[in-house]
Design an enzyme around this catalytic site. Structure first.
Site, PDB file in Angstrom:
ATOM      1  N   THR A 189      -2.239 -13.760   9.533  1.00  0.00           N
ATOM      2  CA  THR A 189      -2.725 -12.795   8.453  1.00  0.00           C
ATOM      3  C   THR A 189      -2.641 -13.469   6.989  1.00  0.00           C
ATOM      4  O   THR A 189      -2.224 -14.811   7.033  1.00  0.00           O
ATOM      5  CB  THR A 189      -1.680 -11.615   8.276  1.00  0.00           C
ATOM      6  OG1 THR A 189      -0.436 -12.203   7.993  1.00  0.00           O
ATOM      7  CG2 THR A 189      -1.685 -10.758   9.484  1.00  0.00           C
ATOM      8  N   GLU A 332      -4.613  -7.774  12.444  1.00  0.00           N
ATOM      9  CA  GLU A 332      -3.751  -6.959  13.596  1.00  0.00           C
ATOM     10  C   GLU A 332      -4.465  -6.183  14.493  1.00  0.00           C
ATOM     11  O   GLU A 332      -4.136  -5.709  15.770  1.00  0.00           O
ATOM     12  CB  GLU A 332      -2.688  -6.115  12.901  1.00  0.00           C
ATOM     13  CG  GLU A 332      -1.605  -7.051  12.338  1.00  0.00           C
ATOM     14  CD  GLU A 332      -1.919  -7.262  10.877  1.00  0.00           C
ATOM     15  OE1 GLU A 332      -3.226  -7.165  10.663  1.00  0.00           O
ATOM     16  OE2 GLU A 332      -0.904  -7.782  10.139  1.00  0.00           O
ATOM     17  N   LYS A 440       0.653   5.410  -9.203  1.00  0.00           N
ATOM     18  CA  LYS A 440       1.213   6.503  -9.101  1.00  0.00           C
ATOM     19  C   LYS A 440       1.331   7.138 -10.750  1.00  0.00           C
ATOM     20  O   LYS A 440       2.135   6.722 -11.554  1.00  0.00           O
ATOM     21  CB  LYS A 440       2.582   6.574  -8.633  1.00  0.00           C
ATOM     22  CG  LYS A 440       2.591   6.146  -7.177  1.00  0.00           C
ATOM     23  CD  LYS A 440       3.892   6.282  -6.347  1.00  0.00           C
ATOM     24  CE  LYS A 440       3.793   5.811  -4.959  1.00  0.00           C
ATOM     25  NZ  LYS A 440       4.271   4.564  -4.967  1.00  0.00           N
ATOM     26  N   TRP A 445      -1.326  10.391  -7.266  1.00  0.00           N
ATOM     27  CA  TRP A 445      -1.954   9.192  -6.774  1.00  0.00           C
ATOM     28  C   TRP A 445      -3.023   9.100  -7.328  1.00  0.00           C
ATOM     29  O   TRP A 445      -4.075   9.825  -7.271  1.00  0.00           O
ATOM     30  CB  TRP A 445      -2.117   8.958  -5.282  1.00  0.00           C
ATOM     31  CG  TRP A 445      -0.599   8.701  -4.375  1.00  0.00           C
ATOM     32  CD1 TRP A 445       0.472   8.466  -4.979  1.00  0.00           C
ATOM     33  CD2 TRP A 445      -0.457   8.817  -3.195  1.00  0.00           C
ATOM     34  NE1 TRP A 445       1.467   8.393  -3.995  1.00  0.00           N
ATOM     35  CE2 TRP A 445       0.855   8.367  -2.948  1.00  0.00           C
ATOM     36  CE3 TRP A 445      -1.154   8.908  -2.209  1.00  0.00           C
ATOM     37  CZ2 TRP A 445       1.835   8.313  -1.548  1.00  0.00           C
ATOM     38  CZ3 TRP A 445      -0.623   8.588  -0.599  1.00  0.00           C
ATOM     39  CH2 TRP A 445       0.528   8.414  -0.682  1.00  0.00           C
TER      40      TRP A 445
HETATM   41  P1  AMP Z   1      -7.349  -8.580   6.579  1.00  0.00           P
HETATM   42  O1  AMP Z   1      -6.372  -8.317   7.668  1.00  0.00           O
HETATM   43  O2  AMP Z   1      -7.440  -9.913   6.121  1.00  0.00           O
HETATM   44  O3  AMP Z   1      -8.685  -8.503   7.623  1.00  0.00           O
HETATM   45  O4  AMP Z   1      -7.512  -7.452   5.746  1.00  0.00           O
HETATM   46  C1  AMP Z   1      -7.468  -5.809   6.336  1.00  0.00           C
HETATM   47  C2  AMP Z   1      -7.400  -5.113   5.096  1.00  0.00           C
HETATM   48  O5  AMP Z   1      -8.522  -5.297   4.387  1.00  0.00           O
HETATM   49  C3  AMP Z   1      -7.286  -3.652   5.446  1.00  0.00           C
HETATM   50  O6  AMP Z   1      -5.768  -3.066   5.746  1.00  0.00           O
HETATM   51  C4  AMP Z   1      -7.838  -2.936   4.347  1.00  0.00           C
HETATM   52  O7  AMP Z   1      -6.791  -2.962   3.325  1.00  0.00           O
HETATM   53  C5  AMP Z   1      -8.859  -3.958   3.775  1.00  0.00           C
HETATM   54  N1  AMP Z   1     -10.120  -3.513   4.273  1.00  0.00           N
HETATM   55  C6  AMP Z   1     -10.803  -3.824   5.449  1.00  0.00           C
HETATM   56  N2  AMP Z   1     -12.058  -3.257   5.496  1.00  0.00           N
HETATM   57  C7  AMP Z   1     -12.168  -2.377   4.620  1.00  0.00           C
HETATM   58  C8  AMP Z   1     -13.037  -1.246   3.879  1.00  0.00           C
HETATM   59  N3  AMP Z   1     -14.121  -1.267   4.621  1.00  0.00           N
HETATM   60  N4  AMP Z   1     -12.732  -0.784   2.940  1.00  0.00           N
HETATM   61  C9  AMP Z   1     -11.627  -0.726   2.106  1.00  0.00           C
HETATM   62  N5  AMP Z   1     -10.853  -1.727   2.624  1.00  0.00           N
HETATM   63  C10 AMP Z   1     -10.965  -2.554   3.774  1.00  0.00           C
END
Ligand code: AMP
Length: 542
Positions: A189, A332, A440, A445
């Site tokens: 990650t 994940e 907040k 929110w």
């Molecule tokens: P990663 O694990 O680096 O792929 O990041 C995942 C995170 O990216 C998710 O938990 C979201 O917070 C954000 N994310 C991915 N796709 C989107 C989307 N289309 N809109 C908003 N947030 C997104």
């Protein structure tokens, strides 16, 4: 509840492994192209049939290097045909292809290599300078292989050349069969909070996810797909598995990810669909505007990794006739969770209503279950308004992290994504924030994602991020941080007048600050933790 008297089905028990995907593509779509803007300079062309033959050669080479089942083999590489070969050959021999993000610092890269105990590292030539650090700071790596030929080999005999490794090997490899739950791929990650964690993908998850991805995106044999999303992060959203599954051609951009280069590659290779994060598409849209047209055959783009701004959906769909599908997921989740497609009943919506719906993240792909819960774990209604913690469950979702002994799941078996979202009656998911980014204000929110999205429609604003800053009365209030498009820098009053009616009144930012550029992390997301640090002493006026 345990049932008794169940009757076993009488179907063959063939495991879901990744090598059969490429065997299928070679047999049924053998002449379909795989094209790369190579790092050595020229466009490289190959086919699925040739790719499969070279995967066989690479498998022999890996075994000759002493790589055994269960070993981790790292890659530090961009999108290319060689990276594709590694995906398949490493997993095919029962080892684990561990993609490492080259945008991380050398220290982070070495931390990850040590944590995974990789035994070999394949790297693209631009990353050769990192190898000195890798040599001194890692202990498990026995082989460093530059993904190039002898003519372009960097260093002074320090590295093996990928093409030399393959050259002497036969094409045919007797691929082993093993349990589909065996690990085949590893990705860490981004680690924006704490150290990065390893997500270990099984062959079964990769194949099922590939199917889910293809079904959701409608990719087919007539498509030429350009995943701008990197192969070094979450398996390029599964495209290297999904495209061979349906016989779609693939184009890889290598390092050339700026707007003009992408436009030229899409044009010359007849690309029909492409996948990437919003920051990539900003460059392409600028180039489309400069040229006054879209790349000739481009029909649709998948936008994910961060929220797709309304203004971006409008630009693609209304200015250029390119269909947008937004997708949401995470490392994940292999990574896909939802894709935004409209339902037939939405055909009667106005253009503006359709765009607004498309700015939501989308509906679950079959295989992924979604639920929204409050802070105490109580299920929230699917009413499009109740925002809560988004939790997921499914066969391509991690249950724990690599080398961690504890479960990553809630007591009742769901994975908490760390995102805050709503679900509406039709099942459309709307991500309103990361839990750690939410503002907040007076017990309510404010969605930083929605606020940013609205501000991005302002003609003078190129990039925007909203963070919460302490406030005596309201606990927190939104500070808007912008990159201006040109010389004009609208005041907070100007922006709030413009925002009027677009967001609730009490969301309107209290202040605006302009900076030269927003910090973008290694996976293309705005690094709000760095902005919070930079603006930690910012004081709102009375
Ligand atoms: P990663 O694990 O680096 O792929 O990041 C995942 C995170 O990216 C998710 O938990 C979201 O917070 C954000 N994310 C991915 N796709 C989107 C989307 N289309 N809109 C908003 N947030 C997104």
């Amino acid at each position: 509840m345990a049932l008794s008297g169940l009757m076993p089905g009488l179907m063959m028990d063939r495991p879901l492994l990744v090598i059969p995907l490429m065997q299928y593509a070679a047999a049924y779509h053998g002449d379909t192209k795989v094209v790369t803007q190579s790092l050595e300079g020229p466009i490289h062309r190959t086919t699925y049939a040739e790719t499969y033959r070279r995967i066989g050669q690479l498998a022999h080479a890996l075994v000759r290097l002493g790589i055994k089942p269960g070993d981790r083999v790292a890659t530090l590489a961009l999108n290319s045909w060689r990276h594709l070969e590694l995906y398949y050959a490493v997993a095919g021999i029962g080892a684990i292809c561990h993609t490492v993000n080259p945008r991380l610092s050398p220290e982070q890269i070495c931390y990850i290599l040590n944590h995974a105990e990789d035994c070999a590292l394949f790297f693209d030539i631009p990353f050769a300078p990192v190898m000195a650090k890798v040599k001194s700071a890692t202990s498990s790596i026995r082989h460093l292989i530059a993904m190039t030929d002898a003519a372009h080999l960097p260093g002074d005999g320090d590295f093996l050349a990928y093409e030399d490794l393959l050259a002497r090997e036969p094409h045919d490899y007797d691929w082993p069969t093993f349990d589909e739950n065996t690990a085949g791929q590893l990705c860490y990650t981004s680690g924006t909070t704490g150290m990065p964690k390893g997500v270990l993908y099984s062959h079964r998850a990769l194949v099922l996810h590939g199917w889910g991805m293809m079904a959701a995106c409608g990719l087919n044999v007539a498509d030429t797909s350009l995943p701008v999303v990197p192969m070094f992060h979450v398996n390029a959203w599964g495209m290297p598995y999904g495209a061979p599954m349906v016989g779609a051609a693939q184009v890889y951009a290598g390092r050339a990810m700026d707007g003009p280069s992408l436009f030229a590659l899409m044009d010359s290779e007849d690309v029909t669909c492409a996948q990437g994060v919003p920051t990539i598409w900003m460059g392409l849209i600028a180039e489309m505007r400069a040229q006054g047209r879209k790349p000739k055959h481009l029909e649709r783009v998948l936008i994910g990794g961060a929220a797709a701004p309304v203004s971006m959906v409008e630009a693609f769909e209304l200015e250029f006739g390119v269909e947008v599908n937004q997708g949401w997921g995470m490392t994940e989740m292999t990574p896909l969770g939802v894709v935004n497609t409209l339902k037939p009943k939405h055909a009667s919506l106005s253009k503006a209503e359709k765009i607004a719906l498309k700015a939501k993240q989308g509906r679950a792909v079959f295989g992924v279950e979604l639920r929204i819960v409050d802070a105490s774990g109580q299920l929230l209604p699917r009413d499009g308004a109740s925002a809560g913690h988004l939790q997921v469950r499914g066969p391509w979702i991690a249950k724990s992290y690599y080398k961690e002994t504890t479960s990553a799941l809630t007591l009742d078996g769901w994975f908490d994504t760390g995102d805050i979202a709503t679900l509406d009656g039709d099942g459309y998911l709307h991500i309103t924030d990361r839990a750690k980014d939410i503002i907040k204000s007076g017990g309510e929110w404010i969605s930083s994602v929605d606020l940013e999205n609205a501000v991005l429609g302002h003609p003078d604003i190129a990039m925007a991020a909203v963070i919460g800053v302490p406030h005596e009365r309201w606990q927190e209030r939104p500070l808007l941080i912008c990159v201006a498009r040109g010389a004009a820098k609208p005041t907070v009053g100007d922006i709030n007048t413009w925002l009027g009616g677009k967001v609730p009144k009490w969301w309107l930012p209290d202040a605006v600050a302009y900076i030269e550029g927003l910090p973008i992390g290694p996976t293309g997301k705005i690094q709000k933790n760095r902005l919070r640090e930079q603006f930690k002493d910012f004081k709102l006026g009375a």
